[in-house]
Scaffold this motif. Structure first.
Motif, PDB file in Angstrom:
ATOM      1  N   ALA A 192       7.255  -0.067   8.566  1.00 29.15           N
ATOM      2  CA  ALA A 192       7.927  -0.880   8.674  1.00 29.15           C
ATOM      3  C   ALA A 192       8.817  -1.409   7.345  1.00 29.15           C
ATOM      4  CB  ALA A 192       7.301  -2.539   9.148  1.00 29.15           C
ATOM      5  N   LYS A 193       9.844  -1.486   7.541  1.00 32.80           N
ATOM      6  CA  LYS A 193      10.681  -2.026   6.279  1.00 32.80           C
ATOM      7  C   LYS A 193      10.375  -3.270   5.627  1.00 32.80           C
ATOM      8  CE  LYS A 193      15.002   0.634   7.205  1.00 32.80           C
ATOM      9  NZ  LYS A 193      16.346   0.810   7.097  1.00 32.80           N
ATOM     10  N   GLU A 194      10.292  -3.354   4.214  1.00 34.12           N
ATOM     11  CA  GLU A 194       9.877  -4.505   3.594  1.00 34.12           C
ATOM     12  C   GLU A 194      10.603  -4.531   2.203  1.00 34.12           C
ATOM     13  OE1 GLU A 194       5.776  -2.948   3.505  1.00 34.12           O
ATOM     14  OE2 GLU A 194       5.903  -3.856   1.754  1.00 34.12           O
ATOM     15  N   PRO A 195      10.651  -5.691   1.537  1.00 36.19           N
ATOM     16  CA  PRO A 195      11.407  -5.785   0.540  1.00 36.19           C
ATOM     17  C   PRO A 195      10.611  -5.018  -0.785  1.00 36.19           C
ATOM     18  CG  PRO A 195      11.218  -7.918   1.242  1.00 36.19           C
ATOM     19  CD  PRO A 195      10.331  -7.089   2.247  1.00 36.19           C
ATOM     20  N   ILE A 196      11.214  -4.173  -1.595  1.00 36.20           N
ATOM     21  CA  ILE A 196      10.412  -3.333  -2.500  1.00 36.20           C
ATOM     22  C   ILE A 196      11.197  -3.744  -3.714  1.00 36.20           C
ATOM     23  CG2 ILE A 196       9.809  -1.204  -3.133  1.00 36.20           C
ATOM     24  CD1 ILE A 196       7.976  -2.283  -1.351  1.00 36.20           C
ATOM     25  N   ASP A 197      10.229  -3.637  -4.904  1.00 34.37           N
ATOM     26  CA  ASP A 197      10.814  -3.438  -6.309  1.00 34.37           C
ATOM     27  C   ASP A 197      10.988  -1.979  -6.426  1.00 34.37           C
ATOM     28  OD1 ASP A 197       9.978  -4.856  -9.685  1.00 34.37           O
ATOM     29  OD2 ASP A 197      11.440  -3.262  -8.882  1.00 34.37           O
ATOM     30  N   GLN A 215      15.858  -6.540  -4.984  1.00 31.79           N
ATOM     31  CA  GLN A 215      14.849  -6.186  -4.198  1.00 31.79           C
ATOM     32  C   GLN A 215      15.556  -5.552  -2.687  1.00 31.79           C
ATOM     33  OE1 GLN A 215      11.510  -8.592  -3.404  1.00 31.79           O
ATOM     34  NE2 GLN A 215      10.331  -7.713  -5.188  1.00 31.79           N
ATOM     35  N   ILE A 216      15.149  -4.525  -2.170  1.00 33.11           N
ATOM     36  CA  ILE A 216      15.937  -3.927  -1.067  1.00 33.11           C
ATOM     37  C   ILE A 216      14.991  -3.629  -0.037  1.00 33.11           C
ATOM     38  CG2 ILE A 216      17.803  -3.019  -2.359  1.00 33.11           C
ATOM     39  CD1 ILE A 216      16.467  -0.308  -2.162  1.00 33.11           C
ATOM     40  N   ASN A 217      15.385  -3.726   1.232  1.00 29.72           N
ATOM     41  CA  ASN A 217      14.325  -3.406   2.505  1.00 29.72           C
ATOM     42  C   ASN A 217      14.361  -1.989   2.688  1.00 29.72           C
ATOM     43  OD1 ASN A 217      13.513  -6.003   3.205  1.00 29.72           O
ATOM     44  ND2 ASN A 217      15.505  -6.699   4.156  1.00 29.72           N
ATOM     45  N   VAL A 218      13.148  -1.383   2.422  1.00 30.14           N
ATOM     46  CA  VAL A 218      13.107   0.124   2.889  1.00 30.14           C
ATOM     47  C   VAL A 218      11.754   0.302   3.282  1.00 30.14           C
ATOM     48  CG1 VAL A 218      14.369   0.713   0.715  1.00 30.14           C
ATOM     49  CG2 VAL A 218      12.098   0.488   0.332  1.00 30.14           C
ATOM     50  N   ILE A 219      11.452   1.397   3.710  1.00 30.94           N
ATOM     51  CA  ILE A 219      10.055   1.861   4.032  1.00 30.94           C
ATOM     52  C   ILE A 219       9.507   2.440   2.712  1.00 30.94           C
ATOM     53  CG2 ILE A 219       8.565   3.237   5.669  1.00 30.94           C
ATOM     54  CD1 ILE A 219      10.925   3.350   7.619  1.00 30.94           C
ATOM     55  N   HIS A 278      17.404   5.601   6.130  1.00 29.31           N
ATOM     56  CA  HIS A 278      17.770   4.441   5.389  1.00 29.31           C
ATOM     57  C   HIS A 278      19.248   4.135   5.126  1.00 29.31           C
ATOM     58  CE1 HIS A 278      13.551   4.760   4.388  1.00 29.31           C
ATOM     59  NE2 HIS A 278      13.773   3.563   3.932  1.00 29.31           N
TER      60      HIS A 278
END
Length: 668
Positions: free
Chosen positions: A507-512, A549-553, A646
């Motif tokens: 699942a995509k989630e906010p990532i640094d 932060q961006i939403n990625v897998i 993405h």
């Protein structure tokens, strides 16, 4: 003379402390009598200003109360001021993680407002925190940003004394960074700019600190007399300003200068004064620093009792700092918890208000729609009845035509899907045949050789020639090892192809992205080192501290980064084998954001990519590595994850023999 100076300094310190105590009593009384939030806030921030150096724990408590008032009344700028004050207090507690968190929170408030002066002040504070951590290169990044923002502010505003004071502080901090980086000319330039401002505008609070830095500059250049002259002037101004911590630093610098010039008695004398000043001001870190110096000096003199005395002082200072760590952790947890509860309550109330508004709007919309529908139905009912009969006839006529068209479309669709499947299967089959053929050939060949050797072994055993039989058995064993090796190669190729064929299941989630890039850069480097102990490369990171932060897998982008880093290290390792001793392998990762995109650049100075194959490197099963070292699926999988998974893009810039750069863009 020295005794008289000591007595005067003690009297002055007592006067300052007494004045501060009276002022804090007055402010506490004002806080108790305050009838408005504005008055309470002013008193709380004033108390913070008094205590943030001498008693940072109390400063934190007062500022937390002030922040809650600012948040309650939606005072945005005042919230930023509280974050800055909290960061200052945590600096004196030595908790630089909390310091940075609160400075960045303040910066996020000033930036949308376009408050150049506020941004400049916070960037200077962040730079100063990095100076404390001795990370001077990072400190310069923030300090030059502060310098640029203040210059931009000055282009449209008349600078007041507090603006010029900040300019002097920024120049002093930049000069100090260049001093510690041993860039003496730049250090002298910025320190003199700061010194000129401080003298013209009578910034007594800054004079001692600048003179101390100028003394350090002259000491580094080997001019003892000039260095001591600056240090002595710094002592006088630090005492006038009541700046005990700077005074302690200056005494310690004088001690080190004398020690450097083999004047041990003077070195010990000023180191003891540094310890006395630090102890009076309760600057535990400075007590620890001075204690270490005295312990080392007396140890050099073989004066064991005195050395042991200062060893105990050093140990006590360490224990005290440890106790302070516990206090600051409790303060942080308490404030974070109260803030979390307040945020939850505010969010719940905001959610309830939104629900009420949405229900009201929804009810009005439904009522309006009902009115429109009834009116429309009343006017068009007769027309609709007439049209309905005609439409039914047309529908019946067209029904057969539509059914026939749908049947033809389904047949065409089935043919297109089958053709696409066959095309994909053809590409995959060609790759499988190319990649698995080599290990299978090895397995088949060695298996045939083993069969022949087993027949030969049976004959030798029958004749009783044990020595020859053992030799043949050894050959069979070696062939079996090769069969196993190439079987594992084929297995690895199949697993890689299976991975390539999978779609992202996470699942995509906010990532640094900065943290992810740094983690996989280290992971790839150590992976390469585990394969080749002689491999070394310089890792250079230039990560944008303001990156959103961006939403990625995470696992997909992690695979992308790991593959690109592995390729970069492979390229520089190959070049290192043929280049001369002057070649220094280097891998560089840069992050930034622009036009709604997060940009990740991975650059190396390796072998580069020939122009003839640049268009092929993203194709499945294409590889330039020797047989057994690559499957050709890495960049293809990387392309799929970035572009298809993405909605991003990946570009390649490369010069053969000089290096390559892969540019990954991901939407914010």
């Amino acid at each position: 003379m020295k005794k008289g100076l000591l007595i005067l300094s003690l009297i002055f310190a007592a006067v300052i402390c007494n004045a501060q105590h009276k002022k804090s009593d007055t402010l506490r009384l004002a806080l108790a009598k305050a009838e408005t939030d504005t008055a309470r806030f002013a008193a709380l921030l004033a108390l913070n200003h008094i205590y943030f150096m001498s008693n940072p724990d109390s400063a934190i408590i007062f500022t937390q109360q002030g922040y809650l008032l600012a948040k309650k009344n939606n005072w945005t700028i005042d919230q930023a001021m509280c974050f800055t004050s909290l960061a200052n207090a945590y600096t004196y507690l030595g908790d630089y993680v909390k310091t940075m968190q609160f400075y960045l929170k303040a910066l996020r408030i000033f930036e949308p407002l376009g408050d150049l002066f506020g941004m400049s002040r916070v960037n200077n504070n962040i730079g100063n925190a990095y100076i404390t951590e001795e990370d001077y290169k990072t400190a310069l990044t923030y300090l030059h940003a502060a310098e640029k923002q203040l210059n931009a502010y000055a282009s449209t505003h008349t600078l007041l004394p507090n603006h010029k004071h900040l300019r002097a502080i920024i120049n002093e901090n930049i000069g100090e960074c260049y001093l510690d980086l041993h860039q003496m000319n730049l250090a002298e330039h910025y320190l003199n700019l700061s010194y000129d401002d401080a003298k013209k505008l009578d910034f007594i609070d800054m004079m001692g600190g600048i003179q101390h830095d100028l003394g350090e500059l002259e000491s580094a250049r080997g001019d003892k007399d000039k260095a001591l002259r600056f240090f002595r002037e710094a002592v006088i101004n630090d005492k006038l300003a009541g700046n005990g911590e700077d005074l302690n630093d200056t005494y310690l610098s004088i001690a080190k200068t004398y020690h450097k010039n083999k004047q041990q008695d003077s070195a010990e004398y000023y180191a003891q004064k540094a310890l006395e000043t630090a102890s009076e001001g309760k600057y535990e870190q400075d007590v620890l620093n001075a204690g270490k110096v005295l312990y080392a000096y007396y140890d050099e003199d073989k004066n064991i009792p005195e050395a042991y005395k200062y060893f105990k002082i050093t140990t006590a200072a360490k224990d005290s700092l440890y106790s302070q760590d516990k206090v600051k952790q409790l303060l942080s947890l308490d404030f974070d918890e109260r803030q979390r509860k307040q945020d939850i309550a505010a969010a719940q109330e905001q959610y309830k208000n939104k629900v009420r508004i949405y229900l009201l709007i929804g009810g009005l919309v439904v009522l309006l729609l009902l009115v429109i529908l009834f009116w429309r139905n009343s006017n068009q009912r007769q027309k609709a009845n007439k049209l309905l009969h005609n439409q039914n006839e047309e529908i019946e006529t067209q029904k057969k035509s539509v059914e026939q068209t749908l049947s033809e479309l389904k047949a065409t669709q089935t043919q297109l899907v089958q053709r696409e499947k066959m095309a994909s299967l053809g590409e995959l089959t060609a790759g499988i045949a190319h990649e698995i053929q080599n290990p299978l050939n090895f397995v088949n060949n060695f298996s045939e050789v083993n069969q022949e050797m087993i027949d030969e072994l049976e004959g030798v055993l029958t004749s009783g020639n044990i020595s020859e039989a053992l030799s043949i058995a050894t050959g069979i064993k070696q062939n079996e090892q090769k069969i196993s090796h190439h079987g594992k190669r084929a297995d690895a190729i199949v697993k890689s192809m299976l991975q390539h064929s999978k779609t992202g299941r996470g699942a995509k989630e906010p990532i640094d992205i900065n943290a992810l890039a740094d983690e996989y850069l280290r992971l790839a480097y150590h992976g390469m080192r585990s394969k080749d102990n002689n491999f070394k490369a310089e890792l250079v990171t230039n990560l944008d501290a303001d990156l959103p932060q961006i939403n990625v897998i995470p696992q997909d982008i992690g695979r992308v980064l790991l593959n690109l880093f592995n390729n970069a290290f492979y390229a520089v390792n190959q070049k290192q084998k043929v280049a001369g001793e002057n070649y220094k392998p280097e891998a560089l990762v840069i992050t930034s954001s622009e036009n709604g995109q997060v940009i990740i650049k991975i650059k190396d100075n390796g072998t580069g990519i020939p122009d003839a194959i640049k268009d092929k490197i993203m194709q499945p099963f294409f590889t330039t590595k020797p047989t057994g070292e690559g499957t050709g699926l890495g960049l293809s999988l990387t392309y799929d994850m970035v572009v298809k998974g993405h909605g991003g893009s990946i570009q390649v810039e490369s010069v053969e023999g000089k290096g390559s750069e892969f540019i990954v863009s991901l939407p914010v």
